[in-house]
Design a protein around this motif. Structure first.
Motif, short mmCIF file in Angstrom:
data_model
loop_
_atom_site.label_atom_id
_atom_site.label_comp_id
_atom_site.label_asym_id
_atom_site.label_seq_id
_atom_site.Cartn_x
_atom_site.Cartn_y
_atom_site.Cartn_z
N HIS A 70 8.99 7.16 -9.36
CA HIS A 70 10.31 7.31 -10.02
C HIS A 70 10.23 8.46 -11.03
O HIS A 70 10.92 8.46 -12.04
N TRP A 88 2.69 -2.73 -3.50
CA TRP A 88 3.89 -2.48 -4.31
C TRP A 88 4.03 -3.45 -5.48
O TRP A 88 3.96 -4.66 -5.29
N ASP A 132 4.25 4.29 -7.68
CA ASP A 132 5.52 3.76 -8.21
C ASP A 132 5.69 4.13 -9.69
O ASP A 132 6.42 3.45 -10.41
N MET A 169 12.14 -0.81 1.71
CA MET A 169 11.30 -1.47 0.70
C MET A 169 11.90 -2.86 0.52
O MET A 169 12.92 -3.04 -0.12
N HIS A 185 5.54 7.46 -3.22
CA HIS A 185 6.74 6.88 -3.85
C HIS A 185 6.55 6.77 -5.36
O HIS A 185 5.64 6.08 -5.83
ZN ZN Z 1 9.81 2.14 -6.81
#
Ligand code: ZN
Ligand code: FIX
Length: 419
Positions: free
Chosen positions: A31, A328, A358, A261, A29
């Motif tokens: 961005h 996370w 992330d 999430m 995961h």
């Molecule tokens: Zn994220």
């Protein structure tokens, strides 16, 4: 590894270290975007310094107004962060130390603390050269993007200039559809899907068509949504209805995981904008109900609250269609990564994905994975030493296999399974 115990322990340290150095990582995961998305792909020192984690941290040391900060250019914001967190103080927070780790990885002279020198260094790279360099340095096999059909800037790329790069795999992000139904149903209608605000069977049929269209266009690794701590399953809530009546049936049809999430409290401090989100404990019963009620669906879950971690690990023991991943955001700090990963190894063995980055800025791949490997190294040495003390005969290949499983191998097996 059948030599005397002391040499065995030394060789475990060496073997685990080697396995961590060479593992080819699946970053499940991020961005990040491939270079065909143009300015959506963030990279370089000014983007690193204006990462929203550092914005939240720098505002604690100043009384300038939020508007004053946001009125600065990206360059001025970066200089402000650099001065407050790196010149005036030692950058000991995880996100600040991350910038130091990136600069060190490129062999830059940190004693100069000269931001312009660093800028000059990064300016020599083209974006494609930098993508190749960073992915190579971080040992990334492939990473998963976050792709939102409702994002105007992104949809333009999907409608025209998108160029596939196997190292950047799409994920179909559904926050605007699920959490923003009341504001966005009309957008869906404007795209030719015959939906109405009331989610009846005809609207659900059209939502499924929208999902199928984007799955065929993107070939996503999974579909995903971020949910608030307050999320509950209720036939009054659009997200709950659409998840159960559209997303899960289509996910099962394509054998795609549904990534949930859970636990983000959006804009706790709106003045901080993207940096203003916080956290809340969510109801694990939602995950339990979905995993039990939809046994042919695959749930790919992470939760943001530290208080949810133990019960999520226990839930993963109960449901093989639940794969948990990563530490996370506010959990991605060595002290917590250590605690969560230890418990996951104790209760799940290798049947989880240790970490994700992330990353929002390409360069972050270098530090997020370096720091994560530094945390898991002693944990794996300790476990492999313990299994030898218990009498197991361990090979180097088995150590490598275990590391590969935790860094994306088990995720790939989960993708391939059909329950
Ligand atoms: Zn994220
Ligand atoms: O929902 C998400 O994907 C979160 O990870 C982001 O919204 C968040 O801003 C982030 O980047 C945390 O690391």
């Amino acid at each position: 590894m059948r030599r005397g115990m002391t040499t065995v322990m030394d060789s475990i340290k060496e073997c685990v270290g080697k396995a961590l150095e060479k593992v080819s990582i699946v970053d499940v995961h991020t961005h990040l975007f491939n270079s065909s998305f143009g300015e959506l792909l963030l990279w370089g020192i000014d983007e690193l310094l204006t990462y929203h984690y550092l914005v939240a941290e720098v505002m604690r040391y100043t009384d300038i107004s939020y508007d004053r900060f946001w009125s600065m250019s990206k360059k001025e914001q970066a200089e402000f962060v650099w001065d407050e967190l790196f010149v005036k103080r030692v950058p000991i927070s995880e996100a600040a130390r991350g910038v130091v780790s990136v600069l060190s990885a490129f062999g830059l002279d940190l004693s100069s603390k000269s931001l312009d020198t660093y800028r000059d260094y990064f300016s020599r790279y083209s974006v494609d050269e930098y993508v190749d360099t960073v992915l190579e340095m971080a040992h990334i096999d492939y990473l998963v993007m976050t792709n939102d059909p409702f994002d105007e800037k992104e949809r333009v790329v999907w409608d025209g200039s998108y160029v596939e790069d196997r190292r950047f795999r799409p994920a179909l992000r559904l926050d605007q559809l699920l959490n923003g139904w009341l504001n966005n149903w009309f957008t869906l209608k404007s795209w030719g899907y015959n939906v109405g605000e009331v989610i009846d069977s005809d609207t659900l049929k059209e939502i499924k068509r929208f999902l199928r269209d984007w799955i065929k266009r993107m070939s996503p690794v999974y579909m995903a949504v971020s949910l608030p701590p307050s999320f509950e399953l209720s036939y009054k809530d659009p997200a709950s209805i659409i998840i159960q009546e559209a997303v899960l049936p289509v996910a099962e049809e394509f054998n795609l995981p549904f990534a949930m999430m859970v636990g983000v409290k959006k804009l706790s401090n709106p003045m901080l904008r993207l940096a203003g989100d916080s956290v809340g404990k969510a109801n694990i019963g939602v995950i339990e109900y979905l995993c039990r009620s939809y046994p042919h669906n695959k749930f790919f879950v992470l939760m943001l609250s530290k208080e949810n971690q133990h019960e999520l690990i226990v839930m993963a023991r109960k449901f093989r269609n639940l794969h948990i991943f990563g530490c996370w955001w506010f959990l991605n700090n060595p002290s917590i990564v250590r605690e969560i990963t230890s418990e996951r190894l104790d209760m799940l063995g290798f049947s989880f994905t240790f970490q994700h980055s992330d990353a929002r800025v390409l360069d972050q791949l270098i530090y997020k994975w370096r720091h994560s490997k530094d945390v898991i190294l002693p944990l794996l040495i300790e476990r492999y030493s313990a299994i030898i003390r218990s009498g197991w005969h361990l090979s180097e290949v088995e150590i490598e296999k275990g590391v590969n499983a935790l860094f994306g191998g088990e995720f790939q097996s989960f993708l391939d399974r059909r329950f």
